[in-house]
Design an enzyme around this catalytic site. Structure first.
Site, PDB file in Angstrom:
ATOM      1  N   HIS A   1     -19.332  -3.033   1.701  1.00 32.17           N
ATOM      2  CA  HIS A   1     -17.959  -2.744   2.108  1.00 32.17           C
ATOM      3  C   HIS A   1     -17.615  -3.415   3.433  1.00 32.17           C
ATOM      4  O   HIS A   1     -16.479  -3.836   3.640  1.00 32.17           O
ATOM      5  CB  HIS A   1     -17.772  -1.228   2.222  1.00 32.17           C
ATOM      6  CG  HIS A   1     -16.354  -0.809   2.448  1.00 32.17           C
ATOM      7  ND1 HIS A   1     -15.454  -0.624   1.424  1.00 32.17           N
ATOM      8  CD2 HIS A   1     -15.674  -0.539   3.592  1.00 32.17           C
ATOM      9  CE1 HIS A   1     -14.286  -0.255   1.923  1.00 32.17           C
ATOM     10  NE2 HIS A   1     -14.385  -0.194   3.235  1.00 32.17           N
TER      11      HIS A   1
ATOM     12  N   HIS B   1      -9.280   2.422  -1.813  1.00 30.71           N
ATOM     13  CA  HIS B   1      -9.899   3.713  -1.502  1.00 30.71           C
ATOM     14  C   HIS B   1     -10.322   4.350  -2.824  1.00 30.71           C
ATOM     15  O   HIS B   1      -9.975   5.486  -3.134  1.00 30.71           O
ATOM     16  CB  HIS B   1      -8.941   4.614  -0.716  1.00 30.71           C
ATOM     17  CG  HIS B   1      -9.492   5.019   0.612  1.00 30.71           C
ATOM     18  ND1 HIS B   1      -9.483   6.309   1.079  1.00 30.71           N
ATOM     19  CD2 HIS B   1     -10.122   4.300   1.574  1.00 30.71           C
ATOM     20  CE1 HIS B   1     -10.041   6.371   2.267  1.00 30.71           C
ATOM     21  NE2 HIS B   1     -10.436   5.161   2.590  1.00 30.71           N
TER      22      HIS B   1
END
Length: 743
Positions: free
Chosen positions: A39, A85
């Site tokens: 990430h 998200h």
């Protein structure tokens, strides 16, 4: 310790500390785990992005920081950023979506920009089905409802309009929904700020919310597959949002930036303090000393490593000269927002942490923030072709149109749109729904007038087709760009920049990485030809749920466009009876991945491709005709093809249409009506302007009908369906599934 690191990565860490002559502390290992996560460091995607995306440049790019910033006019730039998200929303949909909005707002603010608009692109499993799928259906409803409420409550309360987006439904997203959120902002060029310090001897001030245990291991959680136990094991990785703290924090940050009190500003996103402090220092060529015990806490019993990697929300970091500290603290005190000096930049290029005067962390910043970069093996995907096509045997009549227009991927999203405040700030000039009051239909792009007193507009639209990408990733990547650009052009704006959110499966599986590579190659090739920059973006890997499921490969494109005069905007609703309807662009035998095939059991076929020169040429012609006010209404042809695009124009205009497609005799009836070929628009033209339109477009325009009456009537078919029936079939599906779930 839930570091999420591979054996080779752990061996690299061992070698580093052998050279340091000591063992690591727990906080050092935790920090490396965050910084080296997929990430944060893009270790599986960076080499591919470097090859196809990063080299695309443009003179209007002002910054490629936490958000991209593009030139808007002589004095202003606009900021744009999209983020995923996904994992947090799959575990706790309300909090996951809400904090996605909070984070994307701060990405724009840290460029010095005032947020002006939010966009969301959401993917879920089916929310309608039979008893055998009831568990999955109810769970998808739970996820969808929670996500929409989270976006609604955070965006509405912080006072930024949610103006555009998209919904996509497929069984591939069951248990692994996708929540992609974007934000646009406006900034004076003179107020554009960097995301790092300017050198040694500066102070770092932590602003906004307090630090707690929420969001610990958020980035490592987002860098692995979901499992049956994720909802229990990783719930603490989901942050808690507080828009009431975010709103004054935004005001205060913009205030101190406009007063030139700071040298850099950055959002505390993935990895929390552990990533933001090191990046702000290293990018300035310096190091940093941190007094970790000065960080304001939600509770007193947090361990130092928890404070360091927590992703608690509503936090920003700024760097400043020592002489400006008192004034900055006074401004934040006036806004009622916490602000504390916690660190100082040094000339060491190392990060050192102190806890109650004891050094607990001492790492080389290049080692910490560099992270590994991989060229992982990949397998190129098999693509859908014409020779493998199986056409559905279905009678083309009113029932066919009703089935398509009521499909959840086409049907009205008013249930969600009406929960979002898309009017706040009073600058939204073209809305998600267009047409007559209480009889609105779908628009193409939303438009904001960001500068009071100026008629220049900023258009935004999403392009996303996971079904094309699944069947042919290269064409799917290009198609997502083409669709986003078509939507921008359809309202009279010139495409100017893109931002992308690339949602894919596990990159350690060669098949998944092959899909990613081809999709990125497709969108990169088209953007190079169009000279469209991508100044910011996001990659979300490991979107693989349990039970062996993985999502459809889903590149989400947000396009931004500029229009010189919003008074020349064009909307999709038919304006008056007696006008001619034209198809701009060519319909081809490209049924692969189409809604018609998915709905009625077809498979294979050619997936629509994109010819860049054709898109460039038709864009210029469309915008020229719109600037001359020759086009009364315009709608892009996408999901469902020509027939569904025409039906949507009838719904929004409350005026019927008589269509004659006999001129397209090189195609069969299903191809004429339902092919989803790219680079096509339907335009409405008054009789007196018909000859001019034909002169402008030449062979690229085809007359397909006349407006009037109260039904969609397609000659030489069994399709003759009233607008009221169309509107009912389009309006009701989402309300029927979710209408009782307002909370």
């Amino acid at each position: 310790m839930r570091l999420g690191l591979s054996l080779d990565e752990m061996k690299n860490i061992v070698n580093y500390f052998k050279k340091e002559g000591r063992n690591p502390t727990d906080i050092e290992l935790q920090s490396i785990g965050q910084a080296w996560s997929e990430h944060c460091c893009y270790k599986s995607s960076k080499s591919i992005l470097n090859e196809f995306i990063f080299a695309i440049d443009h003179p209007d790019v002002l910054s490629r920081g936490d958000a991209g910033v593009m030139t808007f006019d002589d004095h202003y730039g606009y900021a744009v950023r999209i983020e995923s998200h996904n994992h947090p929303s799959a575990i706790e949909p309300y909090g996951g979506a809400a904090t996605g909005i909070g984070g994307i707002l701060r990405d724009v603010v840290c460029m010095g920009a005032q947020p002006i608009g939010l966009v969301d692109s959401l993917c879920f499993g089916p929310i309608n089905g039979d008893k055998e799928t009831s568990h999955d259906v109810e769970h998808s409803k739970y996820l969808l409802n929670g996500v929409v409420l989270g976006i609604r409550d955070y965006g509405n309360r912080v006072g930024v309009p949610t103006v555009s987006g998209g919904f996509f439904f497929d069984s591939g997203y069951t248990n692994n929904c996708l929540v992609n959120v974007a934000c646009l902002g406006i900034v004076r060029k003179k107020d554009l700020i960097s995301n790092h310090a300017s050198g040694p001897g500066e102070l770092m001030i932590l602003l906004g919310g307090k630090t707690g245990r929420d969001g610990i291991h958020g980035v490592t959680f987002a860098s692995s597959d979901l499992t049956l136990n994720s909802s229990e094991d990783s719930r603490g990785s989901v942050q808690l949002g507080d828009p009431i703290t975010e709103e004054p924090t935004i005001h205060a940050c913009i205030d101190i930036n406009q007063k030139k009190l700071i040298t850099g500003m950055k959002d505390l996103g993935g990895g929390g303090l552990s990533c933001v402090i090191g990046e702000m220092a290293l990018n300035a060529g310096c190091g940093v000393d941190v007094d970790l015990d000065k960080v304001p806490l939600k509770s007193d019993n947090l361990a130092p490593w928890e404070i360091w990697i927590s992703e608690s929300q509503e936090r920003m970091m700024v760097t400043c000269k020592p002489k400006n500290v008192d004034e900055i603290l006074e401004i934040f005190d006036m806004w009622g927002v916490s602000a504390v000096v916690i660190a100082k930049t040094t000339n060491t290029k190392r990060a050192r942490l102190f806890w109650k005067n004891q050094k607990i962390f001492d790492l080389d910043l290049q080692f910490l923030t560099g992270g590994p970069i991989y060229n992982r093996p990949y397998i190129l995907p098999q693509i859908s072709k014409k020779e493998n096509e199986i056409c559905p045997t279905v009678k083309i009549d009113n029932a066919t149109i009703k089935a398509l227009i009521s499909d959840l991927n086409i049907a009205s999203k008013e249930w969600a749109i009406r929960q979002y405040d898309h009017e706040v700030r009073a600058s939204t000039v073209l809305h998600p729904l267009v047409g007559k009051i209480n009889k609105t239909g779908p628009g193409d792009a939303s438009v904001i007038m960001p500068i009071p007193g100026s008629y220049k507009g900023l258009a935004m639209a999403v392009g996303c087709n996971p079904w094309f990408t699944s069947e042919n990733p290269y064409n799917g990547g290009m198609s997502s760009v083409d669709e986003a650009c078509r939507n921008i052009v359809a309202v009279g704006a010139m495409p100017h920049s893109l931002t992308d959110c690339l949602n894919f499966g596990n990159p350690e599986k060669p098949e998944r990485l092959g899909e990613f590579r081809e999709a990125v190659r497709g969108l990169g090739d088209l953007c190079k030809s169009l000279k469209l920059p991508i100044p910011s973006g996001n990659v979300s890997f490991y979107n693989e749920a349990f039970e062996g499921r993985h999502i459809l490969p889903t590149p989400t494109i947000l396009a931004c466009g500029l229009i010189k005069d919003i008074r020349k905007l064009v909307s999709a609703d038919i304006k008056e009876e007696g006008n001619k309807l034209f198809l701009v662009g060519k319909t081809k035998d490209e049924m692969g991945g189409s809604l018609f095939f998915r709905k009625f059991g077809g498979s294979g076929g050619n997936v629509p491709g994109v010819h860049a020169e054709n898109l460039i040429s038709l864009t210029k012609k469309m915008l020229f005709a719109m600037d001359k006010k020759l086009i009364r209404s315009c709608h892009d042809c996408s999901d469902g093809g020509l027939a569904i695009a025409a039906a949507e124009m009838c719904i929004s205009g409350d005026i019927g249409l008589n269509m004659d497609l006999s001129v397209m005799n090189y195609l069969n009836i299903s191809q004429k009506l339902f092919s989803e070929s790219n680079t096509r628009w339907i335009i409405e033209v008054q009789e007196r302007n018909v000859s001019t339109i034909k002169c402008i477009f030449g062979d690229d325009v085809t007359c397909i009908g006349t407006t009037g009456g109260n039904s969609l009537d397609i000659e030489d078919t069994r399709i003759d369906i009233s607008i009221d029936e169309l509107r009912k079939m389009w309006n009701e599906p989402l309300w029927n599934c979710l209408g009782d779930r307002f909370e």
